[in-house]
Design a protein around this motif. Structure first.
Motif, PDB file in Angstrom:
ATOM      1  N   ILE A 161       0.625  -1.410  -0.045  1.00  9.61           N
ATOM      2  CA  ILE A 161      -0.118  -0.427   0.118  1.00  9.61           C
ATOM      3  C   ILE A 161       0.977   1.088   0.174  1.00  9.61           C
ATOM      4  O   ILE A 161       0.406   1.929  -0.874  1.00  9.61           O
ATOM      5  N   ASP A 162       1.554   1.188   0.985  1.00  8.72           N
ATOM      6  CA  ASP A 162       2.715   2.080   1.111  1.00  8.72           C
ATOM      7  C   ASP A 162       3.846   2.245   1.318  1.00  8.72           C
ATOM      8  O   ASP A 162       4.670   1.399   2.731  1.00  8.72           O
ATOM      9  N   PRO A 163       4.630   2.099  -0.007  1.00 10.73           N
ATOM     10  CA  PRO A 163       6.115   1.213  -0.583  1.00 10.73           C
ATOM     11  C   PRO A 163       6.835   2.369   0.365  1.00 10.73           C
ATOM     12  O   PRO A 163       6.825   3.747   1.157  1.00 10.73           O
ATOM     13  N   GLU A 181      -5.586   4.194  10.833  1.00 10.54           N
ATOM     14  CA  GLU A 181      -5.820   5.734  10.242  1.00 10.54           C
ATOM     15  C   GLU A 181      -4.338   6.038   9.371  1.00 10.54           C
ATOM     16  O   GLU A 181      -4.841   6.897   8.929  1.00 10.54           O
ATOM     17  N   SER A 182      -3.286   5.687   9.752  1.00 10.87           N
ATOM     18  CA  SER A 182      -2.612   6.136   9.262  1.00 10.87           C
ATOM     19  C   SER A 182      -2.553   6.035   7.949  1.00 10.87           C
ATOM     20  O   SER A 182      -1.907   6.429   6.812  1.00 10.87           O
ATOM     21  N   LEU A 183      -2.372   4.668   7.755  1.00 15.40           N
ATOM     22  CA  LEU A 183      -2.489   4.072   6.062  1.00 15.40           C
ATOM     23  C   LEU A 183      -3.310   4.053   5.390  1.00 15.40           C
ATOM     24  O   LEU A 183      -3.702   5.202   3.947  1.00 15.40           O
ATOM     25  N   ARG A 184      -4.644   4.532   5.835  1.00 21.22           N
ATOM     26  CA  ARG A 184      -5.585   4.967   4.976  1.00 21.22           C
ATOM     27  C   ARG A 184      -5.335   6.302   4.516  1.00 21.22           C
ATOM     28  O   ARG A 184      -5.664   7.117   3.370  1.00 21.22           O
ATOM     29  N   ALA A 185      -4.867   7.494   5.327  1.00 20.35           N
ATOM     30  CA  ALA A 185      -4.265   8.981   5.231  1.00 20.35           C
ATOM     31  C   ALA A 185      -3.201   8.881   4.151  1.00 20.35           C
ATOM     32  O   ALA A 185      -3.162   9.585   2.643  1.00 20.35           O
ATOM     33  N   ALA A 220      -1.719   9.154  -1.977  1.00 21.48           N
ATOM     34  CA  ALA A 220      -0.963   8.133  -2.806  1.00 21.48           C
ATOM     35  C   ALA A 220      -2.048   8.343  -3.980  1.00 21.48           C
ATOM     36  O   ALA A 220      -1.501   8.370  -5.373  1.00 21.48           O
ATOM     37  N   ARG A 221      -3.443   8.150  -4.272  1.00 19.10           N
ATOM     38  CA  ARG A 221      -4.482   8.383  -4.747  1.00 19.10           C
ATOM     39  C   ARG A 221      -4.373   8.962  -5.424  1.00 19.10           C
ATOM     40  O   ARG A 221      -4.601   9.681  -6.869  1.00 19.10           O
ATOM     41  N   ARG A 222      -4.086  10.573  -4.817  1.00 16.47           N
ATOM     42  CA  ARG A 222      -4.498  12.239  -5.056  1.00 16.47           C
ATOM     43  C   ARG A 222      -3.687  11.880  -6.316  1.00 16.47           C
ATOM     44  O   ARG A 222      -3.607  12.923  -7.217  1.00 16.47           O
TER      45      ARG A 222
END
Length: 273
Positions: A114-116, A241-245, A250-252
């Protein structure tokens, strides 16, 4: 399938009434709560594409390239399977994990999907830094010699090596002991994902397990945790919550239009009077 408050509340209800025990080493801590994995993926926008009445869970990434399958009724030793479809620029890859892989260690792998991580170090680095013994033949083992990592050389089917991790019972003479769990990463699995898994695996900090939770082996050490049950729940919620943010950010970035190049300024001749 956005992660709902009801789902987070169900996690909190389960853990709020349990006495957490610090359990180590990590490779013997047992499976833990699978929601360490599934909650983070759901928060990052992954969707359930499986039958909601089935014991099997299949989650697909927003771009449909990645699919994670959790099948506790699997006829094989692999309860978790993750597949990535090939793209125009990247090959497809496959990874699988056994029943007793700690969910928090597997989450190290899926969180990096999700977040490299900002840096992509040598996958061996966290293992050797944690005091695991590494040999020159592409293998390493934990201080208790029960968890083994092997980077197997290329085969007749591929010119790239693949990763094989196994936790086993202590050896019986010249024969290896029975396998407790395994993880496998094929030759195209990105190195930063393997490195994130090994980082979580070799981390010396204990994992929290409830009293009577299943561990991977009777030799796992359990001690009363200084954490209160509420702190265990709060840590999980904060991570989600951190991963969600970060997933939203990243999508933006991916959908942000490219800046329009500025037009070259051309000097205009002075108007005649």
């Amino acid at each position: 399938m956005p992660l709902s408050e009801r789902q987070l509340a169900a996690f909190a209800d389960k853990h709020a009434g349990r006495i957490p025990l610090d359990t180590s080493p990590r490779h013997l801590a047992g499976p833990g709560d699978a929601r360490h994995v599934t909650h983070s993926l759901a928060a990052a926008g992954w969707s359930a594409v499986s039958d909601p009445l089935s014991a099997e869970i299949v989650l697909a990434s927003p771009d449909l390239r990645h699919r994670l399958q959790f099948d506790p009724q699997s006829a094989t030793s692999a309860w978790w399977r993750l597949r990535a479809e090939p793209t125009d620029t990247e090959p497809g890859w496959y990874a699988e994990f056994g029943e007793l892989v700690p969910a928090e260690v597997l989450a190290g792998f899926t969180d990096a999907l999700i977040d490299p991580p900002p840096q992509q170090p040598d996958p061996w680095q966290p293992v050797t830094s944690a005091g695991w013994h590494r040999s020159s033949d592409g293998t390493a083992h934990s201080p208790d010699s029960m968890c083994h990592i092997e980077l197997r050389p290329q085969s007749e089917f591929s010119n790239r090596p693949s990763w094989h991790i196994e936790t086993r019972e202590p050896d019986h003479g010249q024969f290896p002991g029975p396998r407790i769990w395994h993880a496998y990463f094929d030759e195209h699995t990105p190195a930063h994902l393997v490195g994130s898994f090994l980082t979580a695996l070799a981390d010396r900090s204990p994992l929290q397990r409830g009293m009577y939770d299943r561990t991977g082996h009777y030799s796992a050490v359990q001690e009363p945790s200084p954490l209160r049950p509420e702190q265990v729940v709060d840590t999980h919620t904060a991570r989600i919550e951190s991963l969600r943010a970060r997933a939203r950010s990243a999508r933006r970035q991916q959908t942000k239009p490219a800046p329009t190049p500025a037009k070259a300024h051309t000097a205009q001749p002075a108007a005649r009077r």
